[in-house]
Design a protein around this motif. Sequence first.
Motif, PDB file in Angstrom:
ATOM      1  N   GLU A 271       0.834  -1.205   0.000  1.00 28.29           N
ATOM      2  CA  GLU A 271       0.000   0.000   0.000  1.00 28.29           C
ATOM      3  C   GLU A 271       0.867   1.252   0.000  1.00 28.29           C
ATOM      4  O   GLU A 271       0.597   2.217  -0.702  1.00 28.29           O
ATOM      5  CB  GLU A 271      -0.897   0.010   1.240  1.00 28.29           C
TER       6      GLU A 271
ATOM      7  N   SER B 214      -0.133   2.910  -3.346  1.00 22.78           N
ATOM      8  CA  SER B 214      -1.443   3.559  -3.235  1.00 22.78           C
ATOM      9  C   SER B 214      -1.445   4.980  -3.785  1.00 22.78           C
ATOM     10  O   SER B 214      -2.476   5.485  -4.206  1.00 22.78           O
ATOM     11  CB  SER B 214      -1.916   3.562  -1.783  1.00 22.78           C
TER      12      SER B 214
ATOM     13  N   GLN C 118      -5.396   3.666  -7.795  1.00 25.02           N
ATOM     14  CA  GLN C 118      -6.410   3.066  -6.940  1.00 25.02           C
ATOM     15  C   GLN C 118      -6.901   1.750  -7.525  1.00 25.02           C
ATOM     16  O   GLN C 118      -7.675   1.045  -6.901  1.00 25.02           O
ATOM     17  CB  GLN C 118      -7.617   4.015  -6.828  1.00 25.02           C
TER      18      GLN C 118
ATOM     19  N   ARG D 201      -2.974  -2.479  -7.213  1.00 22.42           N
ATOM     20  CA  ARG D 201      -2.794  -2.659  -5.775  1.00 22.42           C
ATOM     21  C   ARG D 201      -2.351  -4.081  -5.441  1.00 22.42           C
ATOM     22  O   ARG D 201      -1.513  -4.288  -4.564  1.00 22.42           O
ATOM     23  CB  ARG D 201      -4.103  -2.357  -5.045  1.00 22.42           C
TER      24      ARG D 201
END
Lengths: 299, 264
Positions: A226, A230, A234, A239
């Motif tokens: 993350e 991130s 998105q 991810r």
Amino acid sequence: MFLNWLGALPGAAAQGMIWGIMAIGVYLTYKILDVADLTVDGSICTGGAVCAILVTNGVNVWLAMLIALIAGLLAGFVTGLLHTFMGIPAILAGILTQLMLWSINLKIMGKANVALPSRKYDLLLAQINIEKSLIVLAVAVILLIVLLYWFFGTELGASIRATGNNLNMSRAQGINTDFTKVLGLTLSNGIVALSGALLAQYQGFADVSMGRGAIVIGLAAVIIGEAVISKISQNLAVRLVGVVAGGVIYYFVYQTVIFLGLDADLLKMLSAIVVAFFLAVPYWKKTYFTKAKGGKKHA
Amino acid sequence: MLEIIDVKKTFNPGTVNAKTALNGLNLTLKDGDFVTVIGGNGAGKSTMLNAIAGVWKPDEGKILIDGTDITPMPEHKRAKFLGRVFQDPMMGTAADMQIIENLALAKRRGTRRGLAWHIKKTERAEYRELLASLDLGLETRLTSKVGLLSGGQRQAVTLLMASLNKPKLLLLDEHTAALDPKTSAKVLEITDRIVTESNLTTLMITHNMRDAIAHGNRLIMMHEGRIVVDVEGEEKKKLTVEDLLGLFAKASGKEFSNDRAILS
């Protein structure tokens, strides 16, 4: 010394990818379903145990992996039922299944440890053939991410995402949230068991304690992933790539601190401390670093 | 269309905290009724809506929609008959999902969710048009996360979601109470338009007596888990806040005990 370290990196990458697959399972529950599921400490071993015992008994490795996957799905299904049908809090439900799995894993293997030497059996990957292992793992990771990206874009997958996001809204929109929770937990543990099957082949054995602290490594990979990704995107597929990268980074660091001469006994403690710290960051940010906002009114 | 028959509900029965929230509630709605609901704190307004929505099962009594007994149905099964908007703007939408994803989730209320893609290409235009009708500029932000919207915008989106597929009954639980007066007025205006356009049968709880008089064709007032005042049509149009307070005192033998309702 430096060359030794460099030489260890491909192995660390392979292990990191295996744990990255495991961390994708953790991501499904922890991030998407918003449930901390501790079943994984048991189900990763179940996957390894089933695969090892079947292959050593002459079953084809692909079939052994499929059955390992099914065993993991079942483990997650049990946690799901404990949580929804029996109303047990998710964390406790996971711990209960994990404890059950300890006995079950011992029964599957018949002893605490089963050797799975790649010289003797036809395996998909092995520590002694790192190039092949890396290719197999890369293909597995890509396939898994494509499959999950598709699934979470379907109506059913979207209903799981909604469940993790807002239970109340999900029910109001006609989603059977008990069903979606069970489905999410089931799927997650299937993936985790698959990574266990890969791990047993890679390291050449299955061991009843191979899953101890797995959730912490999984969370570490999710958190590192993350942090890395991130800001970039998105998108779920990106991810998930980040999560696998998180696993790889975790093992690079792990390998490095070992080369620096750190006592290996301390590694689990260090992992836990690092994870605890990163879990605390969003809380600290919220509590200590945001200015007070007035009132309950929404504009 | 909706029949509530002798519904009783006591929370924490057998303890010192026992609270009878619904005490033999009876209510029948006709198709197209737009009913505003007022009452003091703890009168059972939200409890009534939750009983209809199936958040829990009543201790006694039955709830029917178009003659079907929905009392044994779990919350997610009843959802196909209902559209719901809550007091808390955070409650009605999934914050980490896009506006269009939220609408698509609502569109599939009451259908089986399978392995088809969660938004059909043809839906996009429909949602853009619906969002444009809100006049909040949301039609250009289809893929924004709902969590980025203001409370009023979220309530407007939740209203759209609730009205998709024309539910048999729309349940509005003080859906403007958390908003500032201007935004509240705007959301009420949108509510009126949506209810009228689709001719939705509606139950709207409000803490504001003027709103209760100004909107809908029928007004009910609750007290201690029952309906004590029920006015409709011309008679309702002529009501004043003073009339309502008088009616309440007569029906309950008490002063109306919700300062917020009187002052606002």
